[in-house]
Design an enzyme around this catalytic site. Structure first.
Site, PDB file in Angstrom:
ATOM      1  N   TYR A  93      -6.234   6.724   3.680  1.00 19.10           N
ATOM      2  CA  TYR A  93      -6.397   5.628   2.729  1.00 19.10           C
ATOM      3  C   TYR A  93      -5.682   4.359   3.192  1.00 19.10           C
ATOM      4  O   TYR A  93      -6.288   3.285   3.271  1.00 19.10           O
ATOM      5  CB  TYR A  93      -5.889   6.009   1.321  1.00 19.10           C
ATOM      6  CG  TYR A  93      -5.664   4.777   0.506  1.00 19.10           C
ATOM      7  CD1 TYR A  93      -6.742   4.067  -0.030  1.00 19.10           C
ATOM      8  CD2 TYR A  93      -4.394   4.224   0.365  1.00 19.10           C
ATOM      9  CE1 TYR A  93      -6.565   2.878  -0.707  1.00 19.10           C
ATOM     10  CE2 TYR A  93      -4.201   3.033  -0.317  1.00 19.10           C
ATOM     11  CZ  TYR A  93      -5.289   2.369  -0.847  1.00 19.10           C
ATOM     12  OH  TYR A  93      -5.111   1.182  -1.499  1.00 19.10           O
ATOM     13  N   ASP A 135      -9.609   5.558  -2.406  1.00 14.86           N
ATOM     14  CA  ASP A 135      -8.436   6.109  -3.078  1.00 14.86           C
ATOM     15  C   ASP A 135      -8.933   6.891  -4.297  1.00 14.86           C
ATOM     16  O   ASP A 135     -10.127   7.079  -4.483  1.00 14.86           O
ATOM     17  CB  ASP A 135      -7.473   4.983  -3.489  1.00 14.86           C
ATOM     18  CG  ASP A 135      -8.044   4.159  -4.623  1.00 14.86           C
ATOM     19  OD1 ASP A 135      -9.289   4.138  -4.773  1.00 14.86           O
ATOM     20  OD2 ASP A 135      -7.278   3.542  -5.367  1.00 14.86           O
ATOM     21  N   CYS A 184     -25.057   3.403 -14.758  1.00 13.16           N
ATOM     22  CA  CYS A 184     -24.091   4.459 -14.441  1.00 13.16           C
ATOM     23  C   CYS A 184     -24.697   5.832 -14.674  1.00 13.16           C
ATOM     24  O   CYS A 184     -25.136   6.162 -15.780  1.00 13.16           O
ATOM     25  CB  CYS A 184     -22.839   4.296 -15.300  1.00 13.16           C
ATOM     26  SG  CYS A 184     -21.629   5.623 -15.081  1.00 13.16           S
ATOM     27  N   GLU A 217       0.821  -1.211   0.000  1.00 19.45           N
ATOM     28  CA  GLU A 217       0.000   0.000   0.000  1.00 19.45           C
ATOM     29  C   GLU A 217       0.855   1.260   0.000  1.00 19.45           C
ATOM     30  O   GLU A 217       0.543   2.232  -0.682  1.00 19.45           O
ATOM     31  CB  GLU A 217      -0.954   0.009   1.194  1.00 19.45           C
ATOM     32  CG  GLU A 217      -2.012  -1.099   1.169  1.00 19.45           C
ATOM     33  CD  GLU A 217      -2.928  -0.997  -0.033  1.00 19.45           C
ATOM     34  OE1 GLU A 217      -2.948   0.049  -0.698  1.00 19.45           O
ATOM     35  OE2 GLU A 217      -3.626  -1.982  -0.318  1.00 19.45           O
ATOM     36  N   CYS A 233     -12.720   2.176 -15.496  1.00 20.55           N
ATOM     37  CA  CYS A 233     -13.211   3.534 -15.264  1.00 20.55           C
ATOM     38  C   CYS A 233     -12.032   4.463 -14.989  1.00 20.55           C
ATOM     39  O   CYS A 233     -11.950   5.136 -13.962  1.00 20.55           O
ATOM     40  CB  CYS A 233     -14.188   3.547 -14.080  1.00 20.55           C
ATOM     41  SG  CYS A 233     -15.194   5.044 -13.969  1.00 20.55           S
ATOM     42  N   CYS A 292     -17.775  -2.146 -19.101  1.00 14.12           N
ATOM     43  CA  CYS A 292     -18.076  -1.927 -17.689  1.00 14.12           C
ATOM     44  C   CYS A 292     -19.321  -2.695 -17.242  1.00 14.12           C
ATOM     45  O   CYS A 292     -20.354  -2.676 -17.920  1.00 14.12           O
ATOM     46  CB  CYS A 292     -18.265  -0.437 -17.429  1.00 14.12           C
ATOM     47  SG  CYS A 292     -18.585  -0.058 -15.683  1.00 14.12           S
ATOM     48  N   CYS A 332     -16.165   2.220 -21.140  1.00 17.03           N
ATOM     49  CA  CYS A 332     -17.528   1.994 -20.676  1.00 17.03           C
ATOM     50  C   CYS A 332     -18.158   0.747 -21.326  1.00 17.03           C
ATOM     51  O   CYS A 332     -19.014   0.103 -20.730  1.00 17.03           O
ATOM     52  CB  CYS A 332     -18.385   3.218 -20.955  1.00 17.03           C
ATOM     53  SG  CYS A 332     -17.825   4.710 -20.093  1.00 17.03           S
TER      54      CYS A 332
END
Length: 299
Positions: A120, A138, A209, A37, A193, A203, A200
């Site tokens: 985060y 994030d 959306c 991370e 995204c 997706c 898209c």
DNA sequence: CATTCGTGGAC
DNA sequence: TGTCCAAGAAT
């Protein structure tokens, strides 16, 4: 039965399409997840992959890193960028040893108190390493939620408390499912995204959306950012640190003088590295990575 | 809330 | 050696 929810659709998509990233494995320790991370803070996955493997091979637990010098941490960090993260990660390892017996804590407040661990990262570790139910926001999650749920082009650059609330409302009640959903949101933002040319057509939530429904409105006004790099103090710091990283022990300032012609800017950059705890002066005219050898005598 | 802090790859 | 951006944190 009602239609599948946003969260369900993204989670299902994730289970079928998630990238096979090593820190997502079942046997990965909380420490290894924490390291991933921190490395992933502003650094792309492809560059983190080899660095993460090498780092954990050398320092498989916090105590081993804490026992080594910050200079070695900076060297192992290589060219991931933002080398302060390397020093902070070692400071973090020290804190884990001193405050938590060498084990990465599982409480959010304790994680947040660690050096280099912010909103985060603390939540990511609590969720991904310990399976707790926390919204993990994030830049990817913020963008995904902003677009798909709010129907807006994009959020500002910083995570706001409202982003945490909006994301929390999307999480399943069951902690493990919530953690998986958070990983799924991140993955969607990282793979489909994306900021510039979202795919898209591939997706899983295209049909529901809000941003898609509104015609994929572009971000408002010219949000200018000082993104330039050439000629900045950042570049000079990078050049100076590059020399010190390759060297063993102290480097005479004459060698550092060669990396940048402008005396004023070079001095400012070097002072900044010292102030930030990355570099330390040795004697009258040499510098080295912090802790790169016996302590410098003080008089 | 705005700045600072590396690096390299895709356009 | 142009612009944008990539799993943020600290101040």
């Amino acid at each position: 039965m009602s239609e599948p929810t946003f969260t369900t659709l993204v989670s299902r998509w994730y289970e079928e399409n998630a990238r096979d990233l090593p820190w997502r494995g079942a046997d990965v320790s909380p420490w290894a997840i924490l390291v991933s991370e921190v490395m992933l803070q502003q650094t792309p996955v492809v560059r983190v992959l080899p660095a993460w493997e090498a780092w954990l091979a050398r320092w498989p637990e916090p105590a081993t890193l804490a026992a080594d010098s910050p200079a070695e941490a900076i060297r192992m960090w290589g060219r991931l960028g933002y080398p302060r993260r390397a020093v902070r990660l070692r400071d973090c390892a020290l804190a884990i040893v001193e405050r938590h017996g060498g084990r990465v804590p599982d409480r959010l407040d304790q994680l947040l108190a660690l050096p280099g661990v912010g909103t985060y990262t603390a939540r990511a570790v609590a969720a991904f390493a310990y399976g707790q139910r926390h919204p993990v926001v994030d830049t990817n999650v913020r963008r995904v939620v902003c677009r798909a749920i709010a129907g807006e082009p994009d959020a500002g650059p910083a995570t706001r408390p409202t982003d945490l609330v909006a994301t929390e409302e999307l999480l399943p009640v069951e902690p493990a499912a919530a953690a998986l959903a958070s990983a799924a949101f991140m993955e969607l933002g990282a793979v489909l995204c994306v900021a510039r040319s979202p795919r898209c057509g591939a997706c899983p939530v295209e049909s529901i959306c809000a941003w898609r429904a509104s015609g994929r409105e572009a971000p408002a006004g010219p949000t200018r950012r000082p993104q330039r790099y050439a000629g900045t103090d950042r570049q000079v710091r990078g050049l100076l640190l590059g020399v010190l990283r390759e060297a063993t022990g102290p480097v005479p300032h004459q060698r550092l003088d060669q990396v940048w012609a402008d005396d004023i800017q070079r001095s400012r950059a070097l002072s900044g590295l010292v102030r930030d705890g990355l570099v330390e002066p040795v004697g009258e005219s040499s510098f080295r990575l912090i802790g790169d050898g016996p302590p410098v005598p003080v008089r």
